[in-house]
Motif scaffolding. Sequence first.
Motif, PDB file in Angstrom:
ATOM      1  N   GLN A 641      38.753  40.481  24.402  1.00  0.00           N
ATOM      2  CA  GLN A 641      37.439  40.796  23.855  1.00  0.00           C
ATOM      3  C   GLN A 641      36.606  41.576  24.865  1.00  0.00           C
ATOM      4  OE1 GLN A 641      37.450  40.554  20.590  1.00  0.00           O
ATOM      5  NE2 GLN A 641      35.768  39.139  20.342  1.00  0.00           N
ATOM      6  N   SER A 642      36.693  41.157  26.136  1.00  0.00           N
ATOM      7  CA  SER A 642      35.778  41.733  27.118  1.00  0.00           C
ATOM      8  C   SER A 642      36.167  43.154  27.502  1.00  0.00           C
ATOM      9  CB  SER A 642      35.750  40.867  28.382  1.00  0.00           C
ATOM     10  OG  SER A 642      36.969  40.984  29.085  1.00  0.00           O
ATOM     11  N   GLY A 643      37.477  43.448  27.463  1.00  0.00           N
ATOM     12  CA  GLY A 643      37.914  44.784  27.858  1.00  0.00           C
ATOM     13  C   GLY A 643      37.901  44.989  29.364  1.00  0.00           C
ATOM     14  N   VAL A 644      37.524  43.958  30.130  1.00  0.00           N
ATOM     15  CA  VAL A 644      37.453  44.098  31.585  1.00  0.00           C
ATOM     16  C   VAL A 644      38.814  43.804  32.194  1.00  0.00           C
ATOM     17  CG1 VAL A 644      36.351  43.209  33.674  1.00  0.00           C
ATOM     18  CG2 VAL A 644      35.035  43.418  31.573  1.00  0.00           C
ATOM     19  N   PRO A 645      39.313  44.704  33.086  1.00  0.00           N
ATOM     20  CA  PRO A 645      40.609  44.438  33.706  1.00  0.00           C
ATOM     21  C   PRO A 645      40.584  43.119  34.477  1.00  0.00           C
ATOM     22  CG  PRO A 645      39.861  46.682  34.185  1.00  0.00           C
ATOM     23  CD  PRO A 645      38.721  45.960  33.547  1.00  0.00           C
ATOM     24  N   MET A 646      41.574  42.291  34.228  1.00  0.00           N
ATOM     25  CA  MET A 646      41.652  41.005  34.896  1.00  0.00           C
ATOM     26  C   MET A 646      42.182  41.169  36.321  1.00  0.00           C
ATOM     27  SD  MET A 646      40.620  38.518  32.967  1.00  0.00           S
ATOM     28  CE  MET A 646      39.313  39.567  32.368  1.00  0.00           C
ATOM     29  N   LEU A 647      41.765  40.279  37.198  1.00  0.00           N
ATOM     30  CA  LEU A 647      42.271  40.279  38.571  1.00  0.00           C
ATOM     31  C   LEU A 647      43.690  39.723  38.583  1.00  0.00           C
ATOM     32  CD1 LEU A 647      39.077  38.857  40.288  1.00  0.00           C
ATOM     33  CD2 LEU A 647      39.905  41.207  40.454  1.00  0.00           C
ATOM     34  N   ARG A 648      44.562  40.393  39.333  1.00  0.00           N
ATOM     35  CA  ARG A 648      45.952  39.924  39.408  1.00  0.00           C
ATOM     36  C   ARG A 648      46.193  39.072  40.648  1.00  0.00           C
ATOM     37  NH1 ARG A 648      49.609  44.997  39.488  1.00  0.00           N
ATOM     38  NH2 ARG A 648      47.748  46.027  40.291  1.00  0.00           N
ATOM     39  N   PHE A 649      45.509  39.386  41.742  1.00  0.00           N
ATOM     40  CA  PHE A 649      45.837  38.751  43.019  1.00  0.00           C
ATOM     41  C   PHE A 649      44.721  37.858  43.551  1.00  0.00           C
ATOM     42  CE2 PHE A 649      47.943  43.045  43.047  1.00  0.00           C
ATOM     43  CZ  PHE A 649      49.195  42.573  42.682  1.00  0.00           C
ATOM     44  N   ALA A 650      43.482  38.300  43.420  1.00  0.00           N
ATOM     45  CA  ALA A 650      42.364  37.528  43.952  1.00  0.00           C
ATOM     46  C   ALA A 650      42.093  36.313  43.085  1.00  0.00           C
ATOM     47  CB  ALA A 650      41.120  38.407  44.051  1.00  0.00           C
ATOM     48  N   GLN A 678      36.241  56.997  44.724  1.00  0.00           N
ATOM     49  CA  GLN A 678      36.919  57.435  43.497  1.00  0.00           C
ATOM     50  C   GLN A 678      38.426  57.232  43.614  1.00  0.00           C
ATOM     51  OE1 GLN A 678      35.824  58.274  40.654  1.00  0.00           O
ATOM     52  NE2 GLN A 678      33.677  58.840  40.917  1.00  0.00           N
ATOM     53  N   ARG A 679      38.967  57.565  44.771  1.00  0.00           N
ATOM     54  CA  ARG A 679      40.424  57.401  44.964  1.00  0.00           C
ATOM     55  C   ARG A 679      40.806  55.922  44.914  1.00  0.00           C
ATOM     56  NH1 ARG A 679      42.341  59.711  50.189  1.00  0.00           N
ATOM     57  NH2 ARG A 679      44.375  59.399  49.248  1.00  0.00           N
ATOM     58  N   HIS A 680      39.954  55.088  45.484  1.00  0.00           N
ATOM     59  CA  HIS A 680      40.239  53.654  45.489  1.00  0.00           C
ATOM     60  C   HIS A 680      40.242  53.099  44.064  1.00  0.00           C
ATOM     61  CE1 HIS A 680      40.506  49.822  47.696  1.00  0.00           C
ATOM     62  NE2 HIS A 680      39.854  49.322  46.669  1.00  0.00           N
ATOM     63  N   ILE A 681      39.265  53.521  43.257  1.00  0.00           N
ATOM     64  CA  ILE A 681      39.201  53.069  41.854  1.00  0.00           C
ATOM     65  C   ILE A 681      40.448  53.505  41.107  1.00  0.00           C
ATOM     66  CG2 ILE A 681      38.001  53.399  39.647  1.00  0.00           C
ATOM     67  CD1 ILE A 681      35.381  53.640  41.283  1.00  0.00           C
ATOM     68  N   ARG A 682      40.841  54.764  41.296  1.00  0.00           N
ATOM     69  CA  ARG A 682      42.007  55.271  40.547  1.00  0.00           C
ATOM     70  C   ARG A 682      43.297  54.589  40.988  1.00  0.00           C
ATOM     71  NH1 ARG A 682      39.170  60.342  40.924  1.00  0.00           N
ATOM     72  NH2 ARG A 682      40.408  60.935  42.737  1.00  0.00           N
ATOM     73  N   ARG A 683      43.402  54.281  42.294  1.00  0.00           N
ATOM     74  CA  ARG A 683      44.607  53.583  42.768  1.00  0.00           C
ATOM     75  C   ARG A 683      44.765  52.250  42.055  1.00  0.00           C
ATOM     76  NH1 ARG A 683      45.411  52.866  49.049  1.00  0.00           N
ATOM     77  NH2 ARG A 683      46.735  54.695  48.726  1.00  0.00           N
ATOM     78  N   TRP A 684      43.654  51.520  41.911  1.00  0.00           N
ATOM     79  CA  TRP A 684      43.737  50.151  41.426  1.00  0.00           C
ATOM     80  C   TRP A 684      43.570  50.008  39.928  1.00  0.00           C
ATOM     81  CZ3 TRP A 684      45.410  45.815  43.647  1.00  0.00           C
ATOM     82  CH2 TRP A 684      45.654  45.864  45.019  1.00  0.00           C
ATOM     83  N   LEU A 685      42.749  50.850  39.329  1.00  0.00           N
ATOM     84  CA  LEU A 685      42.442  50.666  37.909  1.00  0.00           C
ATOM     85  C   LEU A 685      43.014  51.743  37.015  1.00  0.00           C
ATOM     86  CD1 LEU A 685      38.741  49.429  38.107  1.00  0.00           C
ATOM     87  CD2 LEU A 685      40.817  48.082  37.912  1.00  0.00           C
ATOM     88  N   GLY A 686      43.350  52.906  37.552  1.00  0.00           N
ATOM     89  CA  GLY A 686      43.923  53.966  36.725  1.00  0.00           C
ATOM     90  C   GLY A 686      43.036  54.244  35.528  1.00  0.00           C
ATOM     91  N   ASP A 687      43.573  54.049  34.318  1.00  0.00           N
ATOM     92  CA  ASP A 687      42.802  54.318  33.097  1.00  0.00           C
ATOM     93  C   ASP A 687      42.203  53.044  32.508  1.00  0.00           C
ATOM     94  OD1 ASP A 687      45.044  53.053  32.255  1.00  0.00           O
ATOM     95  OD2 ASP A 687      45.707  54.593  30.849  1.00  0.00           O
ATOM     96  N   LYS A 688      42.181  51.952  33.290  1.00  0.00           N
ATOM     97  CA  LYS A 688      41.711  50.673  32.740  1.00  0.00           C
ATOM     98  C   LYS A 688      40.189  50.554  32.772  1.00  0.00           C
ATOM     99  CE  LYS A 688      45.879  48.215  34.281  1.00  0.00           C
ATOM    100  NZ  LYS A 688      46.316  49.044  35.402  1.00  0.00           N
ATOM    101  N   THR A 689      39.477  51.605  33.147  1.00  0.00           N
ATOM    102  CA  THR A 689      38.015  51.519  33.252  1.00  0.00           C
ATOM    103  C   THR A 689      37.320  51.962  31.970  1.00  0.00           C
ATOM    104  OG1 THR A 689      37.860  53.761  34.115  1.00  0.00           O
ATOM    105  CG2 THR A 689      38.125  51.993  35.721  1.00  0.00           C
ATOM    106  N   GLU A 690      38.088  52.234  30.926  1.00  0.00           N
ATOM    107  CA  GLU A 690      37.542  52.850  29.711  1.00  0.00           C
ATOM    108  C   GLU A 690      36.333  52.119  29.136  1.00  0.00           C
ATOM    109  OE1 GLU A 690      38.997  53.808  25.136  1.00  0.00           O
ATOM    110  OE2 GLU A 690      40.399  52.926  26.557  1.00  0.00           O
ATOM    111  N   TYR A 691      36.402  50.779  29.083  1.00  0.00           N
ATOM    112  CA  TYR A 691      35.356  50.055  28.356  1.00  0.00           C
ATOM    113  C   TYR A 691      34.282  49.460  29.257  1.00  0.00           C
ATOM    114  CZ  TYR A 691      38.376  50.386  24.316  1.00  0.00           C
ATOM    115  OH  TYR A 691      39.137  50.856  23.288  1.00  0.00           O
ATOM    116  N   LEU A 692      34.352  49.718  30.563  1.00  0.00           N
ATOM    117  CA  LEU A 692      33.365  49.095  31.437  1.00  0.00           C
ATOM    118  C   LEU A 692      31.960  49.591  31.131  1.00  0.00           C
ATOM    119  CD1 LEU A 692      35.237  48.915  34.834  1.00  0.00           C
ATOM    120  CD2 LEU A 692      34.977  47.187  33.107  1.00  0.00           C
ATOM    121  N   ARG A 693      31.858  50.705  30.427  1.00  0.00           N
ATOM    122  CA  ARG A 693      30.528  51.231  30.092  1.00  0.00           C
ATOM    123  C   ARG A 693      29.828  50.376  29.040  1.00  0.00           C
ATOM    124  NH1 ARG A 693      34.261  54.283  27.305  1.00  0.00           N
ATOM    125  NH2 ARG A 693      33.911  54.580  25.089  1.00  0.00           N
ATOM    126  N   VAL A 694      30.552  49.456  28.396  1.00  0.00           N
ATOM    127  CA  VAL A 694      29.961  48.644  27.339  1.00  0.00           C
ATOM    128  C   VAL A 694      29.091  47.552  27.941  1.00  0.00           C
ATOM    129  CG1 VAL A 694      30.455  47.232  25.330  1.00  0.00           C
ATOM    130  CG2 VAL A 694      31.983  49.091  25.922  1.00  0.00           C
TER     131      VAL A 694
END
Length: 694
Positions: A641-650, A678-694
């Motif tokens: 529902q949230s669309g927020v990428p879940m943490l895998r390691f932390a 920007q590079r750090h975001i792309r390394r970790w999230l790739g295209d998973k940031t789509e819905y964070l604007r909601v």
Amino acid sequence: MDSDASVSNAAALVVSPKVQEKLARLGINNEMDLALHLPIRYEDETHVFPIAHAPQGMIVQIEGIIVHNEVVVKPRRQLICRIEDSSGSLCMRLLNFYGSQVKAYAVGKRVRLLGEIRHGFFGAEMVHPKCRIVKENEPLATAMTPVYAMTAGLPQKTLAKLIHQVLRHSKQPGLFDETLPDVIIHRYRLPGFKDSVFTLHHPPPDTQVNLLQSRMHPAWQRIKFDELLAQQLSMRLHYRQRRSRIAPQLNQKHDHGLRIRFLAQLDFSLTMAQEKVIAEISRDLTSEHPMQRLLQGDVGSGKTIVAAIAALQAIENGYQAAIMAPTEILAEQHFQKLSAWFGPLGIQVGWLSGGQKKKDRLSVLAAIESGTAMLAVGTHALFQEQVNFYQLGLAIIDEQHRFGVHQRLALRMKGMQQSGIVPHQLMMSATPIPRTLSMSYFADLDVSIIDELPPGRSPVITKLVADSRRNEVVARIQQACQQGRQVYWVCPLIEESETLQLQTAMETCETLCRIFTDLNVGLVHGRLTAQEKADMMALFKQGNIQLLVATTVIEVGVDVPNASLMVIENAERMGLSQLHQLRGRVGRGANASVCILLYQQPLSSIARKRLKIIFEHTDGFEIARQDLRLRGPGEFLGARQSGVPMLRFADLEQDGALLTAAQSVADEMLNDYPDLAQRHIRRWLGDKTEYLRV
């Protein structure tokens, strides 16, 4: 290809389409995904223990010769091999095996077994150990053996080989380049990114196993910090992007005309906590940038009043407000309450729901489009295509976690005019969000908290009662109703389910009608039409029904001060948040209230923990914190529902200090090192940031 591109979009893996499909199931689509597919645990194959002296209760490796091999069929078919070394012997027992294994593990073969030694019917034994045929004096592994999360058709060996290829022979230049500036690496004494990844995939022999397994090794700390930082960067970036948009400036009127008239008609005063959050929201609404605020308040803390005052500020400025609720019952409650409040102020409230008659619907749509209705209340029907607002200035979403990301975005888009003006957004939740979760997953929101209940609310006493004592509960209901009080009886399902074996609301209603022949018993559930639900709730509120049998449709928003007793059937099947929400339907008046949790035995371990927590705590924030520990953030938030990428390691419980550090570093990187950010975001999230604007 420049290094920036390499980080953002490491090329598709050079593997067969079938393997690529299986990797995609694990979320692996490129080389960096493979490099970050880190081990879930490690096996120590660097030592061999003599069989007689191998420690108990831990995974160990032994080596010996197979001296006996047989397939037995009783009590069940299994392969039993006896392995012997110079110190002693043990049995290897395989309950599931292939004919090829019977031949492979022949007498005279030398094998290495990795597993836990237990004492069973055959003496010392290993059940289903990892077994390899080896030669005499075959070298031992020089490092811990990583174990990876797998998917069907993709064995450990294949995954390990692919990961090894990426680590040693990456086709992407700069794949492991640093995305953190030196100043931050030195400030927090972090190991290098590349060294950390290599260490976790191939730990050196002297690595402390307990630090690896507990994820407290410095290499794990670096990975967890990077992951948390990526989340913080992404959230803060979207927060800044929203702040760059233009919203209507809903200035506070000097005379506060509508607000003063509104407060004057109430028969109670606002709490200090309500005054505080109203001031925070009001200040945001005067900004030329869209407000994105989350209003948290425990059950019964008075969030609706706060939302009403925010709506009045929009209306005073000539803008409409909309309130969206997840269920028809809750939306109907809001409509009734707000109509009663706003009617005397001359403000028309429009009501939209899925079950409306066409004629009524068209009339409300016209009123919303013309601006005649300055406040619109409804369910998801509010953002349907036919709904056009005259001038939407504020969108309020109640129980925001119950809506999908598309739905939340759709309501906001309704208010975007051709000029590009974006409405303010206020989200409300009666499910308190623990501090670490709020810092992590709501870093892009401003948060207001109502941390006190209105005076005069009586505390709710919670009682745990086994299903076998149902007669005592019946007597309690009779007593409450004779005293003029009203009662809820909550059932989880409305149809018989053989798998869950739960009482149904319909059956329960029939049974209670036979028991309480002198009481009016009502029934409300999700299959009723909106009108039927509204009629039933009205009868209950008016006191014409003494006992209301209901499914969890009454979970939020229902406010009947005279209801002082609630019975929750099969409480062991419900989540903590749901139990707390349901319990909040009583204790809304001055009378002492009781919530009886009926449970069926035997209780599972998790059910026992849940019932203990809800019995011991009434504070929603403490219940939420305990719930987070039990379920983890993915389930707690409703990840889909949230669309927020879940943490895998932390781990938010364990890594609070890392989260605090990542939070303070995020703005620094966005301000001083935007390219690295920007590079750090792309390394970790790739295209998973789509819905964070909601």
